[in-house]
Write a protein that holds these residues in place. Structure first.
Motif, mmCIF file in Angstrom:
data_model
loop_
_atom_site.group_PDB
_atom_site.id
_atom_site.type_symbol
_atom_site.label_atom_id
_atom_site.label_comp_id
_atom_site.label_asym_id
_atom_site.label_seq_id
_atom_site.Cartn_x
_atom_site.Cartn_y
_atom_site.Cartn_z
ATOM 1 N N GLN A 175 3.330 -7.854 14.532
ATOM 2 C CA GLN A 175 2.763 -6.615 15.055
ATOM 3 C C GLN A 175 1.393 -6.384 14.424
ATOM 4 O O GLN A 175 1.054 -6.953 13.381
ATOM 5 C CB GLN A 175 3.683 -5.428 14.745
ATOM 6 C CG GLN A 175 3.844 -5.147 13.258
ATOM 7 C CD GLN A 175 4.826 -4.013 12.987
ATOM 8 O OE1 GLN A 175 5.680 -3.713 13.808
ATOM 9 N NE2 GLN A 175 4.694 -3.382 11.832
ATOM 10 N N TRP A 176 0.610 -5.507 15.096
ATOM 11 C CA TRP A 176 -0.698 -5.123 14.583
ATOM 12 C C TRP A 176 -0.535 -3.927 13.654
ATOM 13 O O TRP A 176 0.077 -2.941 14.030
ATOM 14 C CB TRP A 176 -1.651 -4.755 15.709
ATOM 15 C CG TRP A 176 -2.055 -5.887 16.601
ATOM 16 C CD1 TRP A 176 -1.626 -6.116 17.871
ATOM 17 C CD2 TRP A 176 -2.981 -6.921 16.291
ATOM 18 N NE1 TRP A 176 -2.221 -7.238 18.385
ATOM 19 C CE2 TRP A 176 -3.071 -7.761 17.426
ATOM 20 C CE3 TRP A 176 -3.750 -7.234 15.168
ATOM 21 C CZ2 TRP A 176 -3.889 -8.876 17.472
ATOM 22 C CZ3 TRP A 176 -4.577 -8.351 15.206
ATOM 23 C CH2 TRP A 176 -4.636 -9.154 16.343
ATOM 24 N N ASN A 177 -1.107 -4.021 12.450
ATOM 25 C CA ASN A 177 -1.077 -2.919 11.496
ATOM 26 C C ASN A 177 -2.480 -2.374 11.268
ATOM 27 O O ASN A 177 -3.435 -3.140 11.101
ATOM 28 C CB ASN A 177 -0.492 -3.380 10.152
ATOM 29 C CG ASN A 177 0.970 -3.760 10.261
ATOM 30 O OD1 ASN A 177 1.715 -3.177 11.067
ATOM 31 N ND2 ASN A 177 1.406 -4.740 9.480
ATOM 32 N N ASN A 178 -2.577 -1.056 11.270
ATOM 33 C CA ASN A 178 -3.864 -0.397 11.039
ATOM 34 C C ASN A 178 -4.396 -0.772 9.665
ATOM 35 O O ASN A 178 -3.697 -0.684 8.660
ATOM 36 C CB ASN A 178 -3.683 1.120 11.160
ATOM 37 C CG ASN A 178 -4.999 1.858 11.195
ATOM 38 O OD1 ASN A 178 -5.896 1.562 10.430
ATOM 39 N ND2 ASN A 178 -5.100 2.829 12.086
ATOM 40 N N SER A 179 -5.669 -1.170 9.599
ATOM 41 C CA SER A 179 -6.250 -1.620 8.338
ATOM 42 C C SER A 179 -7.462 -0.811 7.908
ATOM 43 O O SER A 179 -7.607 -0.474 6.739
ATOM 44 C CB SER A 179 -6.655 -3.102 8.440
ATOM 45 O OG SER A 179 -7.386 -3.521 7.319
ATOM 46 N N THR A 228 -11.218 1.677 9.469
ATOM 47 C CA THR A 228 -11.933 2.299 10.583
ATOM 48 C C THR A 228 -13.430 2.190 10.354
ATOM 49 O O THR A 228 -13.901 2.202 9.219
ATOM 50 C CB THR A 228 -11.554 3.784 10.748
ATOM 51 O OG1 THR A 228 -11.877 4.499 9.551
ATOM 52 C CG2 THR A 228 -10.080 3.934 11.061
ATOM 53 N N TRP A 259 -3.097 -8.566 12.052
ATOM 54 C CA TRP A 259 -1.858 -9.105 12.599
ATOM 55 C C TRP A 259 -0.897 -9.461 11.473
ATOM 56 O O TRP A 259 -1.223 -10.228 10.571
ATOM 57 C CB TRP A 259 -2.141 -10.328 13.458
ATOM 58 C CG TRP A 259 -0.908 -10.947 14.052
ATOM 59 C CD1 TRP A 259 -0.339 -12.137 13.726
ATOM 60 C CD2 TRP A 259 -0.082 -10.375 15.080
ATOM 61 N NE1 TRP A 259 0.785 -12.366 14.483
ATOM 62 C CE2 TRP A 259 0.958 -11.301 15.328
ATOM 63 C CE3 TRP A 259 -0.140 -9.195 15.817
ATOM 64 C CZ2 TRP A 259 1.940 -11.071 16.284
ATOM 65 C CZ3 TRP A 259 0.844 -8.962 16.765
ATOM 66 C CH2 TRP A 259 1.869 -9.889 16.988
ATOM 67 N N VAL A 299 -11.211 1.007 15.285
ATOM 68 C CA VAL A 299 -10.079 0.767 14.391
ATOM 69 C C VAL A 299 -9.879 -0.730 14.251
ATOM 70 O O VAL A 299 -9.862 -1.462 15.246
ATOM 71 C CB VAL A 299 -8.792 1.416 14.926
ATOM 72 C CG1 VAL A 299 -7.619 1.127 13.987
ATOM 73 C CG2 VAL A 299 -8.978 2.917 15.108
ATOM 74 N N ARG A 300 -9.747 -1.178 13.008
ATOM 75 C CA ARG A 300 -9.422 -2.585 12.766
ATOM 76 C C ARG A 300 -7.933 -2.713 12.478
ATOM 77 O O ARG A 300 -7.397 -2.050 11.594
ATOM 78 C CB ARG A 300 -10.227 -3.154 11.593
ATOM 79 C CG ARG A 300 -9.755 -4.559 11.155
ATOM 80 C CD ARG A 300 -10.771 -5.253 10.281
ATOM 81 N NE ARG A 300 -11.963 -5.597 11.059
ATOM 82 C CZ ARG A 300 -13.058 -6.137 10.520
ATOM 83 N NH1 ARG A 300 -13.110 -6.376 9.217
ATOM 84 N NH2 ARG A 300 -14.092 -6.432 11.287
ATOM 85 N N TYR A 301 -7.282 -3.595 13.227
ATOM 86 C CA TYR A 301 -5.875 -3.907 13.035
ATOM 87 C C TYR A 301 -5.755 -5.331 12.489
ATOM 88 O O TYR A 301 -6.522 -6.225 12.861
ATOM 89 C CB TYR A 301 -5.110 -3.817 14.357
ATOM 90 C CG TYR A 301 -5.162 -2.454 15.011
ATOM 91 C CD1 TYR A 301 -4.215 -1.481 14.701
ATOM 92 C CD2 TYR A 301 -6.146 -2.143 15.947
ATOM 93 C CE1 TYR A 301 -4.242 -0.229 15.306
ATOM 94 C CE2 TYR A 301 -6.188 -0.892 16.558
ATOM 95 C CZ TYR A 301 -5.235 0.063 16.230
ATOM 96 O OH TYR A 301 -5.276 1.291 16.821
#
Length: 301
Positions: free
Chosen positions: A97-101, A103, A91, A87-89
């Motif tokens: 916070q880290w947000n899902n970007s 996969t 910032w 998973v790439r997060y």
């Protein structure tokens, strides 16, 4: 006179030859797993510089982010092989916070390391790991992602090759003692940008560090397309040694109306009896196309 017996010596020599002839040279190299560091819970934080085309194809813009690629579990791919779900997060500097970007999928066998990103499946590492060893890294990709006007089918035939195997590499203030570089493509036709000519550029390589994984990536592929129009047309009429020059009014956009003609039509007209037309040829409409990705490691576990 004494007789000399060479039998034992001949037997020993033949035995040595048999041993030498039966010997097979083997290449001893590092394992692919030494440079992928795949395990659930592992992560790498990168600075990501993304190059994108500006609206209307008038140039490029670089957007920078901080991203974290984190292995969050095991999966099975469509070939029933075990793989790693990544998973790439990104910032969020505002919300902190880290947000899902995005996969990705990584599959590692004993001899290959495959990586699927945006439905593009690449063979990024193969065995043996040795300088100049090469393979077709994009052989599983059906069509080029660049969508260039010019022929970009060479993307499908990019030949990956190892370089600088075992050498150190520095990213920012981080030093890595043992790395490998994978040169994915470096076009022999790369041209510097020049506004008056059609040009293109493609270069891509990655660097992996032992015990860490990918520490650096630099991909940039672009094309510049332009068309040409004629302007400043002159009608030249010569009689003997004397010539008269008259400027002709024309439209460079291809429009012909009651007061002026189309420059391109005038320039291509076939005129006889000592009359000719000369026009300036200059670039008209132009477009940029392409993108770039640069990843630079910042931290890892």
């Amino acid at each position: 006179m004494k007789k000399r017996f060479y039998g034992p010596m001949l037997i020993a020599l033949c035995s040595l030859l048999v041993v030498c002839c039966n010997k097979t040279d083997t290449i001893s190299t590092d394992k692919i797993s030494d440079y992928t560091n795949l395990a659930v819970g592992k992560f790498v934080i990168y600075k990501l510089d993304s190059t994108v085309t500006l609206p209307f194809g008038v140039g490029f813009k670089v957007n920078s982010y901080i991203v974290k690629d984190s292995i969050d579990g095991m999966v099975t791919d469509n070939l029933n092989r075990p793989g790693y779900h990544i998973v790439r997060y990104v910032w969020d500097t505002t919300a902190h916070q880290w947000n899902n970007s995005n996969t990705f999928l990584a599959v590692q066998t004993g001899k290959v390391f495959e990586y699927t990103e945006n439905n593009l499946r690449q063979t990024r590492l193969v065995s043996p790991i040795a300088d100049y060893f090469s393979w077709q890294g994009n052989s599983y990709i059906g069509s080029s992602p660049f969508n260039f006007v010019s022929n970009d089918d060479n993307y499908l035939g990019w030949t990956f090759a190892y370089s600088n195997v075992g050498l150190p590499f520095t990213v920012g203030n981080l030093n890595f003692d043992t790395t490998i570089t994978v040169v994915q493509y470096d076009s022999a036709n790369n041209k510097s940008f020049y506004v008056n000519s059609i040009s293109n550029y493609s270069k891509s390589y990655e660097v992996y560090a032992k015990g860490v994984g990918k520490i650096f990536q630099d991909l940039f592929s672009w094309e510049y397309q332009t068309s040409y129009v004629t302007r400043n047309c002159l009608l030249i009429h010569c009689e003997g040694s004397h010539c008269d020059t008259t400027k002709i009014s024309c439209q460079s956009d291809g429009v012909t109306n009651g007061t002026s003609n189309n420059c391109d039509s005038i320039a291509s007209a076939q005129i006889s009896q000592g009359v000719r037309i000369v026009c300036d040829t200059i670039p008209g409409n132009f477009t940029y196309n392409g993108y770039g990705v640069r990843l630079s490691i910042m931290n890892h576990n």
